[in-house]
Motif scaffolding. Structure first.
Motif, PDB file in Angstrom:
ATOM      1  N   ASN A  51      66.228  -4.836  20.383  1.00 26.08           N
ATOM      2  CA  ASN A  51      66.402  -6.240  20.498  1.00 26.08           C
ATOM      3  C   ASN A  51      67.233  -7.109  19.901  1.00 26.08           C
ATOM      4  OD1 ASN A  51      65.435  -6.426  17.929  1.00 26.08           O
ATOM      5  ND2 ASN A  51      63.540  -7.500  18.289  1.00 26.08           N
ATOM      6  N   TRP A  52      68.425  -6.206  19.410  1.00 27.29           N
ATOM      7  CA  TRP A  52      69.264  -6.804  18.600  1.00 27.29           C
ATOM      8  C   TRP A  52      70.004  -8.057  19.361  1.00 27.29           C
ATOM      9  CZ3 TRP A  52      72.208  -2.595  15.347  1.00 27.29           C
ATOM     10  CH2 TRP A  52      71.260  -1.952  14.411  1.00 27.29           C
ATOM     11  N   ASP A  74      68.174  -7.473   7.564  1.00 22.77           N
ATOM     12  CA  ASP A  74      68.481  -7.644   8.776  1.00 22.77           C
ATOM     13  C   ASP A  74      69.063  -5.909   8.889  1.00 22.77           C
ATOM     14  OD1 ASP A  74      70.141  -7.613  11.197  1.00 22.77           O
ATOM     15  OD2 ASP A  74      70.020  -9.722  10.989  1.00 22.77           O
ATOM     16  N   ASP A 120      64.386  -2.197  15.780  1.00 24.00           N
ATOM     17  CA  ASP A 120      64.241  -3.657  16.314  1.00 24.00           C
ATOM     18  C   ASP A 120      64.460  -4.493  15.125  1.00 24.00           C
ATOM     19  OD1 ASP A 120      64.179  -3.227  18.939  1.00 24.00           O
ATOM     20  OD2 ASP A 120      61.790  -3.509  19.144  1.00 24.00           O
ATOM     21  N   LEU A 121      64.859  -5.913  15.399  1.00 26.04           N
ATOM     22  CA  LEU A 121      64.908  -6.965  14.426  1.00 26.04           C
ATOM     23  C   LEU A 121      63.479  -7.314  14.418  1.00 26.04           C
ATOM     24  CD1 LEU A 121      67.883  -9.029  15.721  1.00 26.04           C
ATOM     25  CD2 LEU A 121      67.371  -8.473  13.361  1.00 26.04           C
ATOM     26  N   GLU A 122      62.977  -7.559  13.143  1.00 26.35           N
ATOM     27  CA  GLU A 122      61.520  -8.183  13.262  1.00 26.35           C
ATOM     28  C   GLU A 122      61.459  -9.692  13.463  1.00 26.35           C
ATOM     29  OE1 GLU A 122      59.881  -7.024   9.467  1.00 26.35           O
ATOM     30  OE2 GLU A 122      60.166  -4.944   9.899  1.00 26.35           O
ATOM     31  N   GLU A 123      62.485 -10.297  13.173  1.00 25.90           N
ATOM     32  CA  GLU A 123      62.631 -12.010  13.574  1.00 25.90           C
ATOM     33  C   GLU A 123      63.596 -11.992  14.335  1.00 25.90           C
ATOM     34  OE1 GLU A 123      60.682 -14.281  11.952  1.00 25.90           O
ATOM     35  OE2 GLU A 123      59.306 -12.913  10.738  1.00 25.90           O
ATOM     36  N   PRO A 124      63.596 -13.171  15.187  1.00 24.82           N
ATOM     37  CA  PRO A 124      64.745 -13.350  15.950  1.00 24.82           C
ATOM     38  C   PRO A 124      65.671 -13.780  15.084  1.00 24.82           C
ATOM     39  CG  PRO A 124      63.020 -14.343  16.905  1.00 24.82           C
ATOM     40  CD  PRO A 124      62.395 -13.683  15.863  1.00 24.82           C
ATOM     41  N   ALA A 125      67.285 -13.463  15.288  1.00 24.89           N
ATOM     42  CA  ALA A 125      68.379 -14.001  14.261  1.00 24.89           C
ATOM     43  C   ALA A 125      68.888 -15.097  14.934  1.00 24.89           C
ATOM     44  CB  ALA A 125      69.226 -12.736  14.250  1.00 24.89           C
ATOM     45  N   THR A 126      69.499 -16.068  13.900  1.00 27.24           N
ATOM     46  CA  THR A 126      70.009 -17.178  14.471  1.00 27.24           C
ATOM     47  C   THR A 126      71.602 -16.876  14.624  1.00 27.24           C
ATOM     48  OG1 THR A 126      70.103 -17.985  12.366  1.00 27.24           O
ATOM     49  CG2 THR A 126      68.349 -19.010  13.830  1.00 27.24           C
ATOM     50  N   HIS A 178      72.493 -14.028   9.007  1.00 21.91           N
ATOM     51  CA  HIS A 178      71.476 -12.978   8.937  1.00 21.91           C
ATOM     52  C   HIS A 178      71.334 -12.945   7.578  1.00 21.91           C
ATOM     53  CE1 HIS A 178      74.935 -10.526   7.428  1.00 21.91           C
ATOM     54  NE2 HIS A 178      75.489 -11.234   8.256  1.00 21.91           N
ATOM     55  N   THR A 179      70.008 -12.202   7.534  1.00 25.40           N
ATOM     56  CA  THR A 179      69.511 -11.998   5.963  1.00 25.40           C
ATOM     57  C   THR A 179      69.767 -10.666   5.747  1.00 25.40           C
ATOM     58  OG1 THR A 179      67.292 -11.185   6.955  1.00 25.40           O
ATOM     59  CG2 THR A 179      67.315 -13.376   6.529  1.00 25.40           C
TER      60      THR A 179
END
Ligand code: NOJ
Ligand code: CA
Length: 541
Positions: free
Chosen positions: A153-154, A244, A230-236, A240-241
């Motif tokens: 889901n990246w 990530d 997968d990314l756990e949280e959707p990225a903006t 990125h954190t």
């Protein structure tokens, strides 16, 4: 560079430990052949200006061959100059003439990805899944029925999915390739040894021509996690954190050690990495003695004009580097972020100001912060135009060309507004940047008052402030020492002292404040009845 800095016994050959580096964004610096896009001959033409400004080195954003989907950060041949910018001969001339003026030349190196027009990617598309050609990139089968879903889901840093599906080959279902940035920037697979070998070849190609080092793009990228979770949280978009999975993986440090080994064959050269990590501990790992010489520290470029934020940006950056004996770096802006004048401008409506008045406050604050960063130990990076106090330009939608504008579905205007060409002289666009009125981004007509020409004649201009500050930074012994000692300061203010004796005070409050004791060396705004006005900084000895 002044003689004094070259021969400074504390630095040895390590000029990069206390340097002022000027970032040239070549498209926007100076256009000598009149096609509306800056070029290398334009940079050569302006070396006298850079010498006058007093910088030690320049960093050239990419000038290598590129279809320009991301304005050079999509490299199709890393060992040649793009014809838009000139040719190898002009590049050699730039190095020679810059060195004659004691200005070092560093250039961008883009190891995380190539252009989709790089010959390797063309070969990969023509080859079968599982082939050595595909192993240079990150090709995967898709998920879901017929592999129609992306492998994970990246999302791309520029918005939209980080995977693009390629046409099927004869026998196999169509695969997907990873691109953390634009689809035209396929990510390289750093598990394949040939990828590192090729980068080392590129480094030697330019180091043998005399470059003094590299700015390493996405230096916290390259290594990818096992299994591409997968990314756990959707990225903006564009952020990125530290945890990530797309960035800052442990494996990246081995790559930096291999890069460093090549640089060590060329004494006196240095690399600075673009390291977008937040935690000081994570940052420190990149600047250990066998990895990057320097890491870009975006703490000041991310801090608001606020005493606590500025102080904690300085403290955390210095803690991170001192933990591993590295040198801090400072910058207020670059070609990816809003210019500091606009960033520091108060919200016009909220404060009952016209947009022009708000920008004027932003400009005062930017001058103050220039004195803060140039007072700090370590190396300072100045983005072209910062020394003129350029704000972001208001550009019409139909002039936007940054891929972020399209890939974000027109929700993010991207970075064009901080990339507008430099106004050199005259009273109307293109202000001597080009002989063509069709510049690649339009230049605002109201920049007539802030051209280089206008500012050189004005002792109180931002350009004059930068020149004086850079000169004092080299000439005065008070700038000695690697640490800062914090002074008590009024609410909304900070003050620190270098071991050599320089004191820097910043007033980010709304009232004038008394200065710390000492003789005033330089102020960003004239004192008011002997007090430091709001939005101002002073140097004292
Ligand atoms: C960082 C560069 O500074 C930026 O301009 C570019 O778009 C990305 N890396 C991708 O290469
Ligand atoms: Ca040109």
């Amino acid at each position: 560079m002044s003689e004094q800095n070259v021969t400074n016994p504390d630095q040895g050959g390590e000029w990069w430990r206390s340097a002022v580096v000027y970032q040239v964004y070549p498209r926007s610096f100076s256009d000598l052949n009149g096609d509306g896009i800056g070029d290398l001959a334009g940079v050569v033409d302006k070396l006298g200006y850079l010498e006058l400004l007093g910088v030690d080195a320049i960093w050239l954003s990419p000038v290598t061959r590129s279809p320009m989907a991301d304005h050079g950060y999509d490299v199709s041949d890393p060992r040649d100059i793009d014809p838009i910018f000139g040719d190898l001969e002009t590049f050699d001339r730039l190095i020679a003439e810059a060195h004659d003026r004691d200005i070092r030349v560093t250039m961008d190196l883009v190891p995380n990805h190539t252009s989709d027009e790089h010959e390797w990617f063309t070969q990969a598309l023509a080859a079968e899944p599982g082939s050595p050609e595909r192993a240079r990139y990150i090709f995967q089968d898709g998920r879901g029925e017929n592999g129609d879903e992306p492998p994970n889901n990246w999302t791309s840093v520029f918005g939209g999915p980080a995977w693009t599906r390629v046409p099927a080959t004869d026998d196999e279902p169509a695969q997907w390739y990873l691109h953390l940035f634009a689809p035209q920037q396929p990510d390289l697979n750093w598990e394949t040894p040939e990828v590192l070998e090729d980068l080392q070849k590129t480094m030697r190609f330019w180091l043998d021509r005399g470059v003094d080092g590299f700015r390493i793009d996405v230096a916290h990228g390259m290594a990818k996690p096992e299994g591409l979770p997968d990314l756990e949280e959707p990225a903006t978009v564009l952020t990125h954190t530290d945890d990530d999975p797309r960035f800052n993986r442990d494996g990246v440090h081995e790559i930096h050690r291999a890069i460093r080994a090549v640089s060590d064959e060329y004494p006196g050269t240095a690399n600075v990495g673009e390291v977008w990590v937040s935690s000081p501990e994570a940052f420190a790992k990149y600047v250990r003695s066998d990895e990057l010489h320097l890491g870009f520290n975006f703490a000041l470029a991310s801090a608001a004009f606020d005493a606590d934020e500025v102080r904690s940006a300085i403290t955390s950056s210095m803690e991170a580097t001192s933990a591993v004996g590295a040198v801090p770096t400072w910058t207020l802006s670059n070609h990816d972020v809003h210019r500091e004048v606009s960033r520091y401008a108060p919200a016009a409506e909220e404060f009952g100001l016209t947009p022009g008045q708000a920008l004027a406050v932003g400009a005062q604050r930017a001058r103050a912060m220039a004195l803060v960063e140039l007072a700090l130990p370590g190396t300072v990076f100045i983005y072209n135009g910062a020394e003129l106090g350029l704000p972001n330009a208001n550009l019409p939608d139909d002039s936007l060309v940054d891929p972020v504008w399209e890939s974000s579905g027109h929700t993010d205007r991207g970075r064009d507004e901080c990339r507008v060409p430099i106004p050199w002289e005259g009273s109307e666009p293109p202000f001597g940047f080009s002989s063509s009125s069709e510049t690649w981004l339009p230049i605002p007509a109201d920049w007539a008052t802030i051209t280089v020409e206008a500012q050189l004649e004005d002792i109180f201009s931002t350009l004059s402030l930068y020149r004086q500050a850079i000169e004092l930074r080299y000439a005065r012994p008070e700038f000695g020492g690697d640490t800062v000692e914090w002074y008590g300061a009024p609410e909304g203010c900070i003050a620190f002292r270098r071991p050599g004796g320089l004191v820097c005070a910043l007033n980010a409050s709304t009232e004038p404040v008394p200065l710390p004791p000492g003789e005033v060396l330089l102020v960003s705004t004239p004192l008011e009845s002997g007090q430091l006005p709001p939005n101002a900084a002073a140097w004292l000895i």
